[in-house]
Design an enzyme around this catalytic site. Structure first.
Site, PDB file in Angstrom:
ATOM      1  N   ASP A   1       0.828  -1.196   0.000  1.00 10.59           N
ATOM      2  CA  ASP A   1       0.000   0.000   0.000  1.00 10.59           C
ATOM      3  C   ASP A   1       0.870   1.258   0.000  1.00 10.59           C
ATOM      4  O   ASP A   1       1.886   1.323   0.702  1.00 10.59           O
ATOM      5  CB  ASP A   1      -0.895  -0.025   1.250  1.00 10.59           C
ATOM      6  CG  ASP A   1      -1.918   1.081   1.276  1.00 10.59           C
ATOM      7  OD1 ASP A   1      -2.761   1.125   0.366  1.00 10.59           O
ATOM      8  OD2 ASP A   1      -1.873   1.902   2.209  1.00 10.59           O
TER       9      ASP A   1
ATOM     10  N   GLU B   1       1.451  -0.559  -5.014  1.00  6.03           N
ATOM     11  CA  GLU B   1       0.511   0.526  -5.304  1.00  6.03           C
ATOM     12  C   GLU B   1       1.367   1.777  -5.489  1.00  6.03           C
ATOM     13  O   GLU B   1       1.748   2.436  -4.517  1.00  6.03           O
ATOM     14  CB  GLU B   1      -0.493   0.724  -4.170  1.00  6.03           C
ATOM     15  CG  GLU B   1      -1.513   1.811  -4.505  1.00  6.03           C
ATOM     16  CD  GLU B   1      -2.301   2.312  -3.303  1.00  6.03           C
ATOM     17  OE1 GLU B   1      -3.433   2.788  -3.503  1.00  6.03           O
ATOM     18  OE2 GLU B   1      -1.773   2.259  -2.163  1.00  6.03           O
TER      19      GLU B   1
END
Length: 530
Positions: A205, A264
């Site tokens: 993330d 990401e």
């Protein structure tokens, strides 16, 4: 479960656990519910699943505020249930990718709680960005992605302790200080914990934002802090972050089979591609593509940029049009704001088929195979922390999946004895359900299964290669074409009139061709050259 480079052309199904299937009847999806529905995922023909966070968390940001990286939130189940899930997935031929959130943790994480109680300048506070304020305010002018200042007092009740801590997201999500080597050592332990359990990879993330500018200076221009991380160069894409992923890659490669790292990385294609150099991560989502509208020229331009990055750095693109943070494509691609969904639904179906034919890997978000629209839930029911701080909500893409036609038991999301789901479901949700689409051979669900079966066959025949690129063009009539070598191409009619297809055999199309053999507007097709 073996295979070198399996991820290069894999199709991964993203599971948002709290909205996928509720096994215990509390209205929230969980690991038990997912375990019971794994055969459905396998029936699609995908290669694996990516699970968004299910680790212990106060759930302020629905799991992205992690309080224990090496466990399971009781709301979702137990670690033993996760082990059962992992074993069952592998038995079905599905690899399992988990989320890891290294930019920030919950304000309830034990290490942050220790920082709160420790003195200024202590080793505990050095694990985070804890700084003295300026002129009675925060240390700099940075803004949070969720709105408001990116700083909060670490102990608001104390008159003596005037320090602040950084949170690029909500105040309950404190940013780790990656300039402290102890943070890197801590996260190596987190990776080892999950790799040792047998997970096949990790999705990272906010992978590009771990390091902040040395000295934490103000952003120079007001426009750089309007939406926090997304525009502030002081908090994103600093060179030191690449050493983290080189360390993680060495660790991932030390396992047999090697584990996969998926980033990401919300940057322009050429910058994002630097994160997937041969000694760093294996994949990075093509965010420049994921946010496109229905525009052939824009798709061709971004596709060309992504292919150039592939040729420079070696890793193929990782395609996605939907995820838990984006408005669903059936709504996003709608013809006008007042469109009743007709053209948006056709475009979403066409876009998904196109993505499954592009060179590289693809990610399908749960419900995308049902062509679900965005749901406008009532403001009082919104759970997204962005809603209260910025007026933007992601809840519309997170409504629980409809499994059955009947509205009883929340359209099959929960058992018979369950109460209301954590987000309300629309009254007509059953018409889009798995059960309804199983019965309809023309449904998007059947299209996805057929496309994935065909995709696999074309790879086995050698028509498609995991390593081929794409040559993109947009024609004057709005026809988008991506050619994969000499034998295969994807075409998407993005104009308002039917389009002539390049010569070849149409293998599959999202909508029937016209009687003249033209591709109708808002449709896509796979063509095999003859």
């Amino acid at each position: 479960m073996s295979g070198t480079g399996w991820w290069r052309n894999a199709v991964i199904y993203q599971v948002y656990p709290r909205s996928f299937a509720d096994g215990d009847g509390d209205g929230v999806g969980d690991l038990a519910g997912l375990l019971g529905r794994l055969p459905y995922i396998a029936s699609l023909g995908v290669d694996g699943i990516w699970l968004t966070p299910f680790q212990p968390s106060p759930q302020v940001d629905q799991g992205y505020d992690v309080s224990d990286y090496c466990g399971v939130e009781p709301l979702f189940g137990t670690l033993a249930q996760f082990d059962d899930l992992l074993e069952a997935a592998h038995t079905l031929g599905l690899r399992v990718i988990l989320d890891v959130v290294p930019n920030h943790c919950s304000s309830e994480h034990p290490l942050f709680r220790a920082a709160v109680t420790a003195a200024p300048g202590s080793p505990e506070r050095a694990m985070f960005h804890v700084e003295d304020g300026l002129d009675g305010g925060p240390p700099n002018n940075w803004r949070s992605v969720f709105g408001g200042a990116a700083w909060s007092r670490i102990d608001p009740a104390s008159e003596a302790d005037r320090q602040w801590y950084l949170h690029l997201f909500s105040a309950e999500q404190s940013d780790w200080n990656w300039r402290n080597p102890a943070v890197g050592d801590y996260f190596e332990g987190v990776l080892r914990f999950w790799f040792d359990r047998g997970v096949d990879g990790l999705r990272i993330d906010v992978a590009h934002a771990l390091f902040k500018a040395e000295g934490l200076p103000d952003a120079e221009r007001p426009e750089d802090v309007v939406d926090g991380l997304r525009s502030n160069p002081q908090v994103s894409d600093h060179e030191e972050v690449h050493d983290v992923y080189r360390r993680w890659r060495r660790l991932a490669d030390s396992y047999s089979p090697a584990r996969v790292l998926v980033g990401e990385v919300n940057l322009e294609p050429q910058r994002a591609a630097r994160y997937i150099r041969p000694d760093e991560m294996h994949q990075a989502f093509a965010f420049a593509f994921a946010t496109l509208g229905w525009d052939a020229a824009a798709w061709a331009r971004i596709g060309t940029e992504l292919d150039a990055a592939r040729r420079e750095h070696g890793a193929p693109p990782t395609w996605a049009l939907e995820n838990h943070d984006l408005v669903r494509t059936a709504t996003r691609f709608a013809f006008t704001p007042s469109d009743d969904g007709g053209r948006g639904v056709l475009r979403a179906r066409a876009g998904l088929l196109a993505v499954l034919g592009l060179p590289g890997s693809a990610y399908v978000y749960q419900g995308q195979e049902l062509n679900l629209p965005e749901v406008e839930v009532l403001p009082a029911a919104r759970m997204d922390p962005m809603w209260t701080r910025s007026g933007v909500s992601r809840d519309g893409a997170r409504v629980p999946l409809p499994w059955t036609v009947s509205p009883d038991n929340t359209f099959g999301f929960s058992p018979a004895y369950a109460g209301d789901p954590w987000l309300p479901t629309p009254p007509g949700w059953g018409a889009t359900s798995v059960e309804a689409q199983e019965r309809n051979v023309d449904s998007t669900l059947h299209l996805v299964r057929a496309a994935l079966d065909l995709r696999r066959s074309l790879h086995e025949e050698g028509v498609l290669s995991s390593y081929d690129g794409g040559t993109w063009r947009a024609e004057d009539n709005g026809l988008l074409v991506c050619e994969r070598g000499e034998q295969f191409l994807v075409a998407v009619a993005m104009g308002d009139t039917p389009a002539n297809l390049p010569d070849g055999d149409v293998l599959i199309a999202s909508s029937a061709l016209t009687p003249e053999g033209l591709l109708p507007p808002d449709a896509s097709a796979w063509v095999r050259r003859v």
